[in-house]
Design a protein around this motif. Sequence first.
Motif, PDB file in Angstrom:
ATOM      1  N   ALA A   1      19.740 -69.946  77.940  1.00  0.00           N
ATOM      2  CA  ALA A   1      20.324 -69.113  76.889  1.00  0.00           C
ATOM      3  C   ALA A   1      20.034 -67.639  77.140  1.00  0.00           C
ATOM      4  O   ALA A   1      20.904 -66.779  76.944  1.00  0.00           O
ATOM      5  N   MET A   2      18.824 -67.334  77.590  1.00  0.00           N
ATOM      6  CA  MET A   2      18.497 -65.940  77.853  1.00  0.00           C
ATOM      7  C   MET A   2      19.331 -65.375  78.994  1.00  0.00           C
ATOM      8  O   MET A   2      19.828 -64.246  78.926  1.00  0.00           O
ATOM      9  N   LEU A   3      19.498 -66.147  80.062  1.00  0.00           N
ATOM     10  CA  LEU A   3      20.292 -65.678  81.196  1.00  0.00           C
ATOM     11  C   LEU A   3      21.745 -65.446  80.794  1.00  0.00           C
ATOM     12  O   LEU A   3      22.353 -64.449  81.183  1.00  0.00           O
ATOM     13  N   VAL A   4      22.315 -66.380  80.048  1.00  0.00           N
ATOM     14  CA  VAL A   4      23.695 -66.209  79.599  1.00  0.00           C
ATOM     15  C   VAL A   4      23.801 -64.983  78.703  1.00  0.00           C
ATOM     16  O   VAL A   4      24.781 -64.226  78.763  1.00  0.00           O
ATOM     17  N   GLY A   5      22.783 -64.745  77.890  1.00  0.00           N
ATOM     18  CA  GLY A   5      22.772 -63.563  77.040  1.00  0.00           C
ATOM     19  C   GLY A   5      22.710 -62.279  77.838  1.00  0.00           C
ATOM     20  O   GLY A   5      23.215 -61.227  77.400  1.00  0.00           O
ATOM     21  N   GLN A   6      22.111 -62.317  79.038  1.00  0.00           N
ATOM     22  CA  GLN A   6      22.008 -61.129  79.880  1.00  0.00           C
ATOM     23  C   GLN A   6      23.367 -60.645  80.373  1.00  0.00           C
ATOM     24  O   GLN A   6      23.527 -59.465  80.694  1.00  0.00           O
ATOM     25  N   VAL A   7      24.343 -61.531  80.429  1.00  0.00           N
ATOM     26  CA  VAL A   7      25.666 -61.159  80.947  1.00  0.00           C
ATOM     27  C   VAL A   7      26.244 -59.990  80.159  1.00  0.00           C
ATOM     28  O   VAL A   7      26.886 -59.091  80.707  1.00  0.00           O
ATOM     29  N   LYS A   8      26.017 -59.979  78.871  1.00  0.00           N
ATOM     30  CA  LYS A   8      26.601 -58.941  78.000  1.00  0.00           C
ATOM     31  C   LYS A   8      26.046 -57.556  78.320  1.00  0.00           C
ATOM     32  O   LYS A   8      26.764 -56.560  78.246  1.00  0.00           O
ATOM     33  N   GLY A   9      24.755 -57.464  78.691  1.00  0.00           N
ATOM     34  CA  GLY A   9      24.160 -56.160  78.979  1.00  0.00           C
ATOM     35  C   GLY A   9      22.754 -56.288  79.508  1.00  0.00           C
ATOM     36  O   GLY A   9      21.796 -56.275  78.728  1.00  0.00           O
TER      37      GLY A   9
END
Length: 799
Positions: free
Chosen positions: A333-341
């Motif tokens: 979840a954290m890695l996918v969240g990193q995509v945004k910024g």
Amino acid sequence: MTAKKTSQTTAKKTNSAKSKADKATKANKAAKVNSPVDHSRDSKVKRMTRWLFWLMVKMTVIVLFVLFVYSIYLDGKVRDKFEGQRWQVPVQVFGTVEEYGLGSKLTIANLKQGLIANRYKKVTNVQRPGEFALSKNRAIIYRRAFDFGGGIEAAQQLTIDISNNKVAALYLNDQRVEQLRLEPLLLDRILPESKEDRVLVSLQAVPEKLLDTLLLVEDREFYFHYGVSPLGILRALYQNLLAGRTVQGGSTLTQQLVKNMFLTRDKTLWRKANEAIMALILEYRYSKDQLLEAYINEVYLGQHYANGIYGFGLAAEFYFGKSVQSLNSEQMAMLVGQVKGPSYYDPWRFPERTVERRDLVLRLMYQQEIISQREFEQALESPLSIRKKRRLRQQKFPAYLQLVKAELSRHLSEYQQQSGVRVFTGFSINQQMALQKSIDEQLPNLEKKSGSDLQIAMVVSDFKSGEVRALVGGKEAGYAGFNRALHAQRPIGSLIKPAVFLGALERYQRFNLASLIDDKAITLSSEDGQAWRPKNYDGKYRGQVHLIDALVSSLNVPTVNLGMKLGLDNVAQAIHLLGYQDDIVTRPSMLLGSLNMSPMEINQLYIPLANQGVAEKSHAIERIVSARGETLWQFKALEQQIISTQAAYLLDYALNKVTVSGTARSLTWRVKDKRLAGKTGTTNDLRDSWFVGYDNDLLVTTWLGRDDNKPTKLTGSSGALVLFADFMNKVDAQSRHVNTPASVELVRFDNKSGHAVEQACDNSQLLPAVTTGLIYETQCERDPEQLKKKSWFEKLFGE
């Protein structure tokens, strides 16, 4: 009056009527005159309309033609990169692929050490790839998916039963098998000129949960649109208007891929147009899975100082020190969240923001039933499990990597090295760690004994295959400077002697292990006319010694006498035959090791001696595989018998005696109950301490000395041998076992004459010898001193 007025009134009406009639007539005339002019105007309008229509048609055709041509250009650009070298991907260097069969040598401790080094996590209950559990005699390993060179092998559960330090049983997914293999340790990534680091992962190797989460957050309609999603754009616009700020993007995953892979980040209409066209081209040319895999490896996910973090493979290692297959739900979840910024949600700088974004992704995962309620609740409570420091770990084995890089440059061009190749080597993590541990434990004592700061170089190889298994270029672990194992050219001293004696043993008609060699003072002239008087280490002369004793005791004078009998050219030829490449100046001092060699060169020289006369090229790289799984280069074994099996056996017998009763006899108690072979080496003024030794599997070359070339106060046996012995104990040395070749038998030799005799006598010994053409004496030559002495029986009864 009245009539007159009436007449006048009538006249006025008449005149008025005439006036109206005249006006109507004029109007009619005017209408007739103007009618042709109006028709002409309509015609012009029609012509103008028609002209504008065709102009628009032509302009549209031109625009479409230009767009078509431009699309062809973009198509070529897309295909050139997508089907060619997409990225300048680092060269991935792996250690040896550990293969285990029934009866293979293995300990729980070594297995655990290797798994931890390969970033496996020890758990009590194995559930996901990258985990293992141990009991006293069993190991359960969830092996990660890996491409061994023949395509991706899926993650599988392995079970290894161990008994008496050997493999007793093997299971693959609970099915009994004869052989198993573990994926190799990633030693390092050699960055290309672009300094762009990346860990390529295949779609099959990415956890399904991570893929589902990525599509859920970034592009739910990915498998249903054609590269551009109008509905997605409208939906994003609506959400942004509601929020009064940009909270959602309308770009599809394909558009993001185009932006990352082909375009700049400029926010212009022209870039957006290019982005849309190229997205449509990608969707037309390639499958959804191909595009998703490219995105997984291309997306920007962070910054490691000057280097960007691209792709989920490297991001998993950067943030968590794990492979992508080993991530748990909250980490995904954290890695996918990193995509945004990645900068805005930097977990080291802004942990609160990162947790908030991660939890939002987790909530979406739960709502879409990607994770259960229990997983969701546990994940929300978990802290960010990122690495403590941003900096990635430094390479731990730079000395070995230097050898790999040197070989790699001979096999592939710089351009080929940028195409994501994988290099498989013979590196053994257990042997490397044992080597370094021996140095850490023993070198301080040796430095205390020497009274000086010492340096070291060690090379461990499998002499049967030629694979370099471990290498140390200095005493400092992880030091990437001067590599003494590869580049330190030092006098080799007595290590050259086996090459001299080999030249004699190959001439079995003239020499055998019992042959007598003069051990008397000699004087030879050097090239500049100066007298050279070699001496034995103890300063004594023995008159005559047997060939085997000269080698076992490392006597200098008999070695020089033997070398001069053979001829310096023949000795030089023997050295070259063993694998030494450089030219040799043929002078008498070379017989005592005045040649300068590196530990790596010495290791090569001894491979045929340890391998029963079979030459093999010493090397680190076993195989090089392209990103597509094609074998670009593979080591080809020489398996060349350069020494006769008889001479190799006799020399091995003598080198074994060195470790039992010769200069290396301390090994009898340093490495107990093991049959080993080897040779000590000490140079003038005790400047260099050498030892080369081997058991039934490994050849180990050890050098100990000072960088300033000052004396160490250590001989080969008091210095380098100590490190060899400690290492062999740590790796559980396997006793030397060599089959006796044909025509070699144990023969009794008379010690006085050195001749073979048929009957046993007091002054004789049994030695292996080539029996072909061997001439036997009928009895031993009796010692005159012994003749003067009479036994009590002879004194009582007479002779």
